[in-house]
Design an enzyme around this catalytic site. Sequence first.
Site, PDB file in Angstrom:
ATOM      1  N   TYR A 189     115.605  36.394  32.735  1.00 46.32           N
ATOM      2  CA  TYR A 189     115.068  36.001  31.426  1.00 46.32           C
ATOM      3  C   TYR A 189     113.883  36.897  31.102  1.00 46.32           C
ATOM      4  CZ  TYR A 189     113.043  32.699  27.939  1.00 46.32           C
ATOM      5  OH  TYR A 189     112.517  32.101  26.817  1.00 46.32           O
ATOM      6  N   LYS A 220     119.127  37.277  29.893  1.00 46.99           N
ATOM      7  CA  LYS A 220     118.778  36.861  28.528  1.00 46.99           C
ATOM      8  C   LYS A 220     117.605  37.718  28.081  1.00 46.99           C
ATOM      9  CE  LYS A 220     116.454  33.196  25.951  1.00 46.99           C
ATOM     10  NZ  LYS A 220     115.681  31.938  26.060  1.00 46.99           N
TER      11      LYS A 220
END
Length: 300
Positions: free
Chosen positions: A137, A165
């Site tokens: 992330y 992500k």
Amino acid sequence: MKQVKIEGIITPVITPMNADESINVAELRRQVNRQIESGVHGLFCFGTNGEGYILNGEEKKLVLETVIEECGGRVPVYAGTGCISTRETIEQSKMAEAAGADVLSIITPGFAAASQKELYDHYAAVAGAVNLPVVLYNIPARTGNALTPETVGKLGQISNIVGAKDSSGSFTNILGYIAASENCDQFSVLSGSDQLILWTLKAGGTGGIAGCANVYPRTMASIYNCYQAGDWEGAKRHQESIASFRACFRFGNPNTVVKTAVALLGYDVGRCRAPFNQLPEEGKEALKKVLQENEEKGMR
């Protein structure tokens, strides 16, 4: 390791709170069902929109166990277990694994500056401590540390690091992640920027973790569903429809705007935890206007 397809629209579900800032478990269950019934493809506990940055360990455990129980296997449940230290990240990741999470989403450590070697070693150590799929992330505006495409490509060689992500807001960076992971086995790239979901899909990504889905779950899910069905115009229409809502982010913290919007829709989600819970009156009025206009357009 669990086999989970990292794809679709995954909602970083908000954490409903009572007036005393305790977790509103009943409303959390309601939000889980609302999201799933609206067609989202996964739920992400205590991400940025879930205020994971301000919840303690016991609260995270309560949220995760509640969501997993209420979800009942209908969609995958992601757990945001990243902390500043490698040690605590491993502890939280093991908690999530024991609770029954399907996927871990691990934000880069924040506050102190980290080299790419330190970030690689951090993620490698966490991945080696659990038997769950791990999604990296990247949100450098919040943590101060950015994962480069080169580091993502190297981490993707670790068997249970299965995706990334990107919430940098840079489509160039998303393209870099996609290119760097071409030689990784079944590696997925997700947009963390809601306005880039369709373009990420077109470039070879697999979906997005979309804060706006807390407000418009069916609309956001439709971006992915239309694209997968070959309906480019439909997907583009749904993607563009969130622009007016996102324009309200200029009035305050996006997390606060999103949670306020859900409250204005009639759900008892409370406010964000102080001090990150204020929205000026002009922001509230603009938000009410946009919500009304979008309701008239059929957005849900």
